[in-house]
Design an enzyme around this catalytic site. Structure first.
Site, PDB file in Angstrom:
ATOM      1  N   GLU A 175     -18.363  13.077  12.805  1.00  0.00           N
ATOM      2  CA  GLU A 175     -17.622  13.705  13.776  1.00  0.00           C
ATOM      3  C   GLU A 175     -16.592  13.250  13.884  1.00  0.00           C
ATOM      4  OE1 GLU A 175     -20.891  16.142  16.602  1.00  0.00           O
ATOM      5  OE2 GLU A 175     -20.702  14.046  17.233  1.00  0.00           O
TER       6      GLU A 175
ATOM      7  N   ARG B  64     -35.577  16.258  27.142  1.00  0.00           N
ATOM      8  CA  ARG B  64     -36.717  15.338  27.666  1.00  0.00           C
ATOM      9  C   ARG B  64     -35.564  14.927  29.228  1.00  0.00           C
ATOM     10  NH1 ARG B  64     -34.333  12.696  23.317  1.00  0.00           N
ATOM     11  NH2 ARG B  64     -33.051  10.816  24.088  1.00  0.00           N
TER      12      ARG B  64
END
Length: 568
Positions: free
Chosen positions: A86, A179
């Site tokens: 990226e 999470r």
């Protein structure tokens, strides 16, 4: 984030960082994609987390080496080496939003956290709310985070992570962690909610306990929270992990606004095979200024001996004007390294307390073995003069201006009364009344100008850790040259040593090779992090001491040189 995830986010109206997230992992193809994106680029493991399997390639020339290193670390940590590439934003902030969703269509954002102060792509300070953030941007972040979760039908706790560009004011979706994060206590502090309890409620099919409006009201009432991660690592050596036994540990006083989440207690052993985080220290205040002050005060109470930790470094960050002004970015530590790593002078009183403490400990050991009490015949003193001289050096790994040995001479005058002379200046403290508490390992001394209480821990054979007035000092007893010769202590000037306990991953050279300064010699792994060991200067390798797969202690010779050639 794979290609399909990116497509889902874009379709949902969540802006993503330009990059390649496909299945073609051939190095030449990834290099061409990086060139098309434009350097610098971020190379990151798809299954990564905690900064592992992540590298920055500033130019095409270093791309292949960085890709190789990221893949190796990712495979070691996650058993998968698939990478994404990226665009790397040069002045980014790392801002993440804590979300919760239930099976009834409810989805809320419990505020955002700024996690920009990082080293090795891992967070060490997190705070909520994010400072210097326009309220419209804050609300947009929350909305985009909820949109991202709803777009994939998510249920449970999740963290939607964004990169915020300080230059343009834009933010980009980076990834979603499915999470609770290490830093979730920061959110618990500003919301007053138990997020683990929320997980259980949602898992049992229940509805979210609070609405978005109720959450926002709570955040507005409860002020600011900051979390500091307490690591066994040496900031002076590039934050390399440390391992060993927690010989001494004192945690800050726990209150409604000071919390410590710890995985270890005093006496525990930290292994080199796991992450080096010892604990999380979380504080809350009515505003950011008060929260920072409270964090610094709690860090002053935190004492750890037996391992090198980042506690003193965290204090330096808290005191830095740019951090206080909330001028943060992920490159904060590198940008301000000169001041953050500035040498902190060791005061004469520290050397005096070290000498007194060490002599008190020697006397106690002598009494246990049937020797005379300290004030009658000091262990190690010359019997007639009742005097003892010791030498100390700062136990630092950075080049230090305090390179000269500090000699300390202690004269016993009467019961509990001493003259202490610090060589080099010289300074003599006359008639110092001093006592020792063997339970707390504290020396209490009344100097002519002040009273000092110092905890002195003999970590190992004269390697001392001292805690005095909220600061930690590390000293080592200087070994006379004649002792080194008598004991046959090996000269390591022509060796490259391991900076930490580790496993040898790769050896890039062999005996007889001529190497140049900064050339890669060995790649090691400790606590799931790879570290490249480079040649300190030009030279010829005489011996490779350890090979791939070997386990080494800190300070073990890896490579020996037959000659070193100083650069012209």
């Amino acid at each position: 984030m794979n290609g399909r995830s990116k497509e889902i986010m874009i379709e949902a109206g969540v802006q993503c960082i330009p990059g390649y997230h496909g299945s073609n992992q051939e190095s030449g193809f990834l290099r061409s994609e990086a060139s098309a994106i434009g350097f610098p680029v971020l190379i990151k493991a798809v299954k990564g987390g905690g900064g592992k399997g992540m590298r920055i390639a500033m130019t095409a020339d270093v791309f292949d080496d960085q890709l190789k290193s990221a893949k190796s670390e990712a495979m070691s940590s996650f058993g998968d080496s698939v990478m994404l590439v990226e665009k790397y934003i040069t002045t980014p902030r790392h801002i993440e939003v804590q979300i919760f969703a239930d099976k009834h269509g409810g989805c809320v954002a419990l505020g955002e956290r700024d996690c920009s102060v990082q080293r090795r792509h891992q967070k060490i300070l997190e705070e909520s709310p994010a400072p210097n953030l326009d309220e419209s941007v804050r609300q947009d972040l929350w909305e985009k985070a909820r949109t991202a979760a709803l777009a994939v039908g998510y249920e449970g706790a999740g963290t939607v992570e964004f990169i915020f560009d300080n230059e343009s004011g834009e933010f980009f979706f980076m990834e979603m962690n499915t999470r609770l994060q290490v830093e979730h206590p920061v959110t618990e502090m500003v919301t007053g909610e138990d997020l683990v309890h929320w997980q259980i409620i949602v898992a049992e099919g229940g509805k979210l306990p609070l609405s978005q409006e109720e959450i926002e009201a709570r955040i507005g009432e409860r002020g600011w929270a900051i979390e500091a991660r307490i690591y066994a690592e040496n900031p002076e050596m590039g934050f390399t992990p440390d391992s060993g036994r927690l010989i001494h540990m004192q945690t800050p006083s726990i209150t409604g606004t000071v919390r410590v989440d710890a995985g270890f207690i005093m006496g525990d052993e930290l292994s080199s095979h796991y992450d080096p985080m010892i604990a999380k220290l979380i504080v809350r205040g009515p505003n950011r200024t008060t929260a920072i002050q409270k964090l610094h005060s709690a860090l002053e109470q935190y004492e750890i001996a037996g391992l090198v930790t980042n506690i003193e470094f965290l204090k330096a960050v808290c005191n830095h004007p740019s951090f206080v002004a909330a001028e943060v970015e992920t490159g904060f530590i590198t940008k301000h390294s000169e001041k953050l790593f500035a040498e902190r002078p060791t005061t004469p009183e520290v050397y005096a307390q070290a000498a007194l403490g060490l002599l008190f400990m020697e006397a106690a050991a002598s009494q246990e073995n049937g020797g005379a009490p300290f004030d009658i015949l000091q262990s190690g003193f010359v019997a007639v003069a009742q005097q003892r001289s010791l030498g100390f050096l700062p136990n630092r790994t950075l080049s230090s201006s305090e390179t000269d040995e500090k000699s300390v001479t202690v004269d016993l005058l009467a019961t509990g009364l001493y003259d202490v002379t610090i060589g080099g200046t010289p300074i003599t403290y006359r008639s110092v009344a001093s006592s020792w508490d063997p339970e707390t390992h504290k020396v209490t001394s009344f100097f002519p100008h002040t009273r000092l209480e110092t905890r002195v821990i003999d970590v190992e054979k004269g390697n001392l850790t001292l805690f005095q007035q909220g600061q930690q000092f590390r000293l080592r007893c200087a070994t006379p040259q004649w002792v080194e010769k008598a004991l046959g202590i090996k000269d390591t000037a022509h060796s490259v040593l391991t900076p930490m306990p580790c496993k040898i991953l790769r050896v890039e050279i062999k005996a007889g090779d001529r190497v140049t300064k900064d050339q890669v010699l060995v790649v090691i792994e400790s606590m799931k992090m790879e570290t490249v060991i480079r040649s300190p200067q030009d030279g010829v390798i005489s011996r490779v001491v350890h090979q791939q797969g070997d386990l080494c202690k800190a300070g073990t010779a890896l490579v020996e040189f037959e000659e070193l050639v100083k650069p012209k």
